[in-house]
Design a protein around this motif. Structure first.
Motif, mmCIF file in Angstrom:
data_model
loop_
_atom_site.group_PDB
_atom_site.id
_atom_site.type_symbol
_atom_site.label_atom_id
_atom_site.label_comp_id
_atom_site.label_asym_id
_atom_site.label_seq_id
_atom_site.Cartn_x
_atom_site.Cartn_y
_atom_site.Cartn_z
ATOM 1 N N VAL A 1 0.855 -1.201 0.000
ATOM 2 C CA VAL A 1 0.000 0.000 0.000
ATOM 3 C C VAL A 1 0.886 1.244 0.000
ATOM 4 C CG1 VAL A 1 -1.794 1.289 1.208
ATOM 5 C CG2 VAL A 1 -1.829 -1.215 1.229
ATOM 6 N N LEU A 2 0.660 2.119 -0.968
ATOM 7 C CA LEU A 2 1.391 3.375 -1.090
ATOM 8 C C LEU A 2 0.446 4.507 -0.713
ATOM 9 C CD1 LEU A 2 3.821 4.391 -3.893
ATOM 10 C CD2 LEU A 2 2.006 5.953 -3.250
ATOM 11 N N THR A 3 0.869 5.358 0.206
ATOM 12 C CA THR A 3 0.008 6.442 0.696
ATOM 13 C C THR A 3 0.723 7.782 0.554
ATOM 14 O OG1 THR A 3 -0.957 4.929 2.321
ATOM 15 C CG2 THR A 3 -1.310 7.289 2.667
ATOM 16 N N THR A 4 -0.020 8.776 0.078
ATOM 17 C CA THR A 4 0.524 10.126 -0.077
ATOM 18 C C THR A 4 -0.429 11.128 0.568
ATOM 19 O OG1 THR A 4 1.508 9.509 -2.193
ATOM 20 C CG2 THR A 4 1.343 11.855 -1.717
ATOM 21 N N PRO A 5 0.012 11.872 1.593
ATOM 22 C CA PRO A 5 -0.853 12.900 2.192
ATOM 23 C C PRO A 5 -1.011 14.093 1.267
ATOM 24 C CG PRO A 5 1.316 12.933 3.211
ATOM 25 C CD PRO A 5 1.306 11.772 2.268
ATOM 26 N N VAL A 6 -2.208 14.673 1.235
ATOM 27 C CA VAL A 6 -2.491 15.793 0.344
ATOM 28 C C VAL A 6 -3.315 16.853 1.063
ATOM 29 C CG1 VAL A 6 -2.442 14.353 -1.736
ATOM 30 C CG2 VAL A 6 -4.609 14.726 -0.551
ATOM 31 N N ALA A 7 -3.292 18.059 0.517
ATOM 32 C CA ALA A 7 -4.181 19.148 0.923
ATOM 33 C C ALA A 7 -4.595 19.832 -0.368
ATOM 34 C CB ALA A 7 -3.478 20.117 1.861
ATOM 35 N N LEU A 8 -5.838 19.616 -0.780
ATOM 36 C CA LEU A 8 -6.291 20.071 -2.098
ATOM 37 C C LEU A 8 -6.678 21.547 -2.101
ATOM 38 C CD1 LEU A 8 -8.425 16.991 -3.233
ATOM 39 C CD2 LEU A 8 -5.972 17.405 -3.497
ATOM 40 N N GLY A 9 -6.659 22.125 -3.293
ATOM 41 C CA GLY A 9 -6.967 23.544 -3.462
ATOM 42 C C GLY A 9 -8.389 23.779 -3.932
ATOM 43 N N GLU A 10 -8.518 24.429 -5.059
ATOM 44 C CA GLU A 10 -9.837 24.747 -5.606
ATOM 45 C C GLU A 10 -10.506 23.500 -6.171
ATOM 46 O OE1 GLU A 10 -11.262 27.621 -5.339
ATOM 47 O OE2 GLU A 10 -9.534 28.729 -4.548
ATOM 48 N N ALA A 11 -11.822 23.591 -6.343
ATOM 49 C CA ALA A 11 -12.569 22.486 -6.952
ATOM 50 C C ALA A 11 -12.135 22.298 -8.397
ATOM 51 C CB ALA A 11 -14.069 22.785 -6.880
ATOM 52 N N GLY A 12 -12.246 21.064 -8.883
ATOM 53 C CA GLY A 12 -11.900 20.799 -10.274
ATOM 54 C C GLY A 12 -11.367 19.398 -10.469
ATOM 55 N N THR A 13 -10.727 19.198 -11.603
ATOM 56 C CA THR A 13 -10.182 17.892 -11.960
ATOM 57 C C THR A 13 -8.742 17.770 -11.495
ATOM 58 O OG1 THR A 13 -11.607 17.806 -13.923
ATOM 59 C CG2 THR A 13 -9.717 16.318 -13.879
ATOM 60 N N TYR A 14 -8.466 16.738 -10.726
ATOM 61 C CA TYR A 14 -7.125 16.457 -10.223
ATOM 62 C C TYR A 14 -6.604 15.172 -10.865
ATOM 63 C CZ TYR A 14 -7.438 20.097 -6.686
ATOM 64 O OH TYR A 14 -7.540 21.317 -6.037
ATOM 65 N N THR A 15 -5.296 15.144 -11.059
ATOM 66 C CA THR A 15 -4.656 13.994 -11.685
ATOM 67 C C THR A 15 -3.686 13.336 -10.713
ATOM 68 O OG1 THR A 15 -4.792 15.061 -13.854
ATOM 69 C CG2 THR A 15 -3.270 13.203 -13.642
ATOM 70 N N ILE A 16 -3.789 12.020 -10.582
ATOM 71 C CA ILE A 16 -2.847 11.252 -9.769
ATOM 72 C C ILE A 16 -1.862 10.570 -10.716
ATOM 73 C CG2 ILE A 16 -2.571 9.314 -8.175
ATOM 74 C CD1 ILE A 16 -5.365 9.931 -7.110
ATOM 75 N N LEU A 17 -0.595 10.895 -10.567
ATOM 76 C CA LEU A 17 0.462 10.263 -11.353
ATOM 77 C C LEU A 17 1.285 9.406 -10.397
ATOM 78 C CD1 LEU A 17 0.464 13.661 -11.995
ATOM 79 C CD2 LEU A 17 1.531 12.757 -14.042
ATOM 80 N N TRP A 18 1.345 8.108 -10.630
ATOM 81 C CA TRP A 18 2.070 7.254 -9.711
ATOM 82 C C TRP A 18 3.112 6.407 -10.429
ATOM 83 C CZ3 TRP A 18 1.777 2.095 -10.725
ATOM 84 C CH2 TRP A 18 0.646 1.617 -11.390
#
Length: 197
Positions: free
Chosen positions: A68-85
């Motif tokens: 299991v790979l975990t990355t903490p985040v704090a998102l900004g404005e609403a919209g489309t986000y991309t996860i690149l792993w």
């Protein structure tokens, strides 16, 4: 008879939170679950989260717990986000992919500021383009501020000082007059003595 040796299968992504196409209202971490235990060396396995503004929203490097790979985040404005792993599977083969999800926070949710570079290995050099930096006053501004600063009004102590000076002058004048009177008296006494002699 010849039998073909079975090909070693690479690990693959089994599950993710959020998943591709999901819409989330809150998100504190991206979690990716793989079919085999990941090899973790030199941060070769990671996940990056890129916002609609092109900035990155990971708060620190990814961590690995077995598969299991975990990355903490704090998102900004609403919209489309991309996860690149990118992950190094148990057979040592690197695998990578990207997918998108939608972020639709509730009204009034505070938006975090994005970073110009991913979190991992860029902690000391990355910056937040949207951060407001308080500008230090320029020499010209300082001079203008000093010019517009009102000078303090004279207090009564200043007038008291001048009156004290006048008193001192009068006292000195009185001392001189008294000394002159005494000197004149001595002169008269001597003059009379000389006449009587």
């Amino acid at each position: 008879m010849l039998f073909a040796a079975p090909a070693a299968a690479h690990d693959n992504l089994l599950d993710s939170a959020p998943s591709a196409g999901d819409t989330v209202t809150t998100l504190e971490a991206v979690s990716l679950t793989f079919s085999g235990e990941l090899i973790d060396f030199g941060q070769a396995s990671f996940a990056q989260v890129q916002g609609p503004d092109g900035l990155y929203y990971e708060t620190s490097c990814s961590t690995i717990d077995l598969n299991v790979l975990t990355t903490p985040v704090a998102l900004g404005e609403a919209g489309t986000y991309t996860i690149l792993w990118n992950a190094v599977s148990s057979d040592g083969h690197p695998i990578s992919e990207s997918f998108e999800f939608q972020y639709a926070p509730e009204e009034g949710t505070e938006s975090a500021l994005g970073w110009d570079l991913p979190a991992c290995e860029n902690e000391r050099i990355r910056a937040q383009p949207g951060a407001v930096v308080a500008a230090s006053p320029t020499p010209t501004q300082s001079a203008q501020d000093e010019a517009t600063t009102p000078t303090p009004a004279k207090t009564d102590s200043a007038s008291d000082g001048s009156s004290e000076g006048v008193v001192v002058l009068f006292m000195l004048g009185g001392v001189f007059v008294l000394a002159a009177v005494i000197a004149a008296a001595f002169w008269l006494i001597r003059a009379r003595r000389r006449r009587t002699e």
